[in-house]
Design an enzyme around this catalytic site. Structure first.
Site, short mmCIF file in Angstrom:
data_model
loop_
_atom_site.label_atom_id
_atom_site.label_comp_id
_atom_site.label_asym_id
_atom_site.label_seq_id
_atom_site.Cartn_x
_atom_site.Cartn_y
_atom_site.Cartn_z
N THR A 142 -1.45 -8.81 7.64
CA THR A 142 -0.88 -8.37 8.91
C THR A 142 -1.23 -9.31 10.05
OG1 THR A 142 -1.08 -6.12 8.12
CG2 THR A 142 -0.80 -6.38 10.47
N THR B 121 -6.51 -7.30 5.08
CA THR B 121 -7.79 -6.60 5.07
C THR B 121 -8.15 -5.99 3.71
OG1 THR B 121 -6.71 -4.60 5.86
CG2 THR B 121 -7.73 -6.03 7.52
N ASP B 122 -7.13 -5.71 2.88
CA ASP B 122 -7.41 -4.96 1.64
C ASP B 122 -8.49 -5.61 0.78
OD1 ASP B 122 -5.51 -3.23 2.49
OD2 ASP B 122 -4.20 -3.40 0.75
N LYS C 190 -14.49 -2.64 3.02
CA LYS C 190 -13.45 -1.88 3.73
C LYS C 190 -13.66 -0.42 3.37
CE LYS C 190 -8.53 -1.47 4.66
NZ LYS C 190 -7.18 -1.98 4.50
N1 GLU Z 1 -2.16 -4.83 2.25
C1 GLU Z 1 -1.95 -6.04 2.95
C2 GLU Z 1 -3.15 -6.97 2.88
O1 GLU Z 1 -4.27 -6.59 2.68
C3 GLU Z 1 -1.48 -5.89 4.38
C4 GLU Z 1 -2.41 -5.10 5.26
C5 GLU Z 1 -3.39 -5.96 6.01
O2 GLU Z 1 -3.13 -7.10 6.39
O3 GLU Z 1 -4.47 -5.46 6.22
O4 GLU Z 1 -2.91 -8.13 3.02
#
Ligand code: GLU
Length: 442
Positions: A108, A184-185, A263
């Site tokens: 994101t 972030t995942d 996380k």
């Molecule tokens: N799930 C995706 C990722 O970890 C998009 C959400 C985000 O950027 O945190 O890349």
């Protein structure tokens, strides 16, 4: 724009209908079905959208999907402006400011949204960044690189290797710090991977993500990015760390140690927590407040020790009541080199699991024990079950996070083929992954 961008994401009946009507993304269209009439801007579909619906953005700002049937008519009522991601003018960099490299891997934080149509694209050239977050011009001279455009669930150990090498290249060019924009995942896994593969760092490496995209009023993208760049430019330490919101308010960004961060929330902006370790520092109003005295000092003359290889033949196995131990036999058959168990409590699995563990150890598979409790440390001398497992050859992994232990064992088998050396390394605190005592506060 090519055809894919003009009709972005559409397939099947919906694609056929918009092709037939000769409309494109961004056009103002009218859809008529029986007595229903809808007007709006044709916007892109997500790649998982079905084949039957066309999505338009209504005047009110809401998006709706309209099902295409044989008697649905689409016509263009106005030629809209197409999704634009105009290249911002390149800005003059201030040569007196610290040089910071920003490596974008996706997620994101690394996306830019076209507000009108909802189209998303990676956007991290230095001038993009300066135009989206103008504050950055006053903090650092940026050198931006798009390494990948991946959702972080698609990142694998091979990408960790590429990231470590990219960081090393920037360090060789003489930067004062590196920021890595990441989904972030799995950012916690990457942080651990870089902690092991970038040893003896001369400058800080700061991972940053965002929980809410830049088109949402509650977005944390800009504040996190500013915090990460401030950290890369100013912190006194040369460590791998993760920069994210400290609380739900925008007032501070917290820097977690790369091997001790997880996380812990699906959607909150303060999703990341330091586990069994203190955080390194806080960034508040562009100032650094240190939270520990234990760190490797920044030193541009120190030579980076790059160890970027990982071996993917390592598995993380979570124990649960009544689970089938045959999964362990399968990994052994597939010639896995190591298994990290996420056991219960102080580090246990049911006795029905012993035979599979004995077999794994006999086949020279390194078996380590972590706890699914997250906080605290394994203590395998307390109960008979723990002592039984130690006798079988299971290695107790102190307060290491299960994810960090898995990444570490992948990294270890990227460095050596020797099982005894691997076991010794697994037990040794290589990069702050083992805290010397359990913190009492959690
Ligand atoms: N799930 C995706 C990722 O970890 C998009 C959400 C985000 O950027 O945190 O890349």
């Amino acid at each position: 724009m090519n055809e894919k961008e003009r009709l972005s994401g559409y397939k099947g009946e919906a694609l056929a209908a918009i092709r037939k009507a000769e409309v494109e993304i961004g056009d103002l269209i009218r859809i008529t079905r029986n007595s229903e009439i809808h007007e709006g801007i044709l916007i892109p579909r997500s790649e998982y959208g079905d084949k039957k619906h066309v999505i338009i953005k209504l005047k009110s700002g809401y998006n709706i999907g309209i099902r295409i049937t044989p008697n649905t008519k689409i016509e263009r009522t106005g030629k809209g402006t197409k999704p634009t991601f105009t290249q911002p003018p390149s800005l003059k960099q201030n040569p007196k400011l610290p040089k910071i490299a920003i490596i974008s891997t996706g997620g994101t934080i690394a996306s830019r949204v076209d507000y009108r149509t909802g189209a998303v694209r990676p956007a991290l050239t230095a001038s993009d960044l300066y135009s989206v977050v103008p504050e950055l011009t006053k903090i650092a001279q940026l050198d931006a690189q798009i390494l990948f455009s991946l959702l972080s669930e698609n990142i694998t150990p091979k990408h960790w290797t590429e990231m470590a090498k990219a960081v090393s290249n920037h360090i060789l060019k003489g930067v004062d710090g590196v920021v890595i924009a990441h989904g972030t995942d799995t950012m916690g896994y990457t942080a651990a991977a870089l902690t092991f593969s970038l040893q003896s760092l001369p400058v800080p490496v700061i991972l940053v993500g965002s929980q809410r995209s830049a088109d949402r009023p509650s977005s944390d993208a800009a504040t996190n990015l500013i915090g990460a760049v401030v950290a890369a430019a100013k912190v006194p330490f040369a460590e791998v760390s993760v920069a994210m919101h400290e609380s739900t308010s925008d007032s501070s960004i917290i820097l977690h140690r790369g091997a001790k961060v997880r996380k812990c929330h699906t959607s909150r902006r303060d999703a990341f927590k330091s586990v069994n370790a203190s955080s390194l520092a806080r960034v508040q109003e562009q100032r650094i407040i240190m939270l520990t005295e234990k760190y490797r000092k920044r030193d541009l003359t120190r030579k980076l020790d790059l160890k970027p290889e990982f071996n993917e033949k390592v598995a993380l196995v979570k124990f649960y009541p009544g689970m089938n131990p045959a999964i362990v036999d399968w990994y052994v058959k597939k010639e896995y080199r190591g298994i990290i168990l996420e056991g219960t409590g102080l580090g246990h699995v049911g006795s029905f699991f012993y035979e599979a563990i004995r077999n794994a150890v006999e086949h020279n598979v390194v078996v380590g024990m972590t706890s699914q409790c997250i906080w605290g440390r394994v203590g395998m001398n307390v109960y008979g079950q723990g002592r039984d497992l130690l006798a079988l050859g299971v290695i107790a992994l102190e307060d290491m996070l299960p994810e960090t232990a898995t990444v570490k064992l992948m990294w270890i088998f990227g460095q050596t083929r020797d099982v005894e050396e691997a076991k010794t390394l697994l037990k040794t605190n290589v990069a702050g992954e083992i805290s010397s005592r359990t913190l009492a506060e959690k």
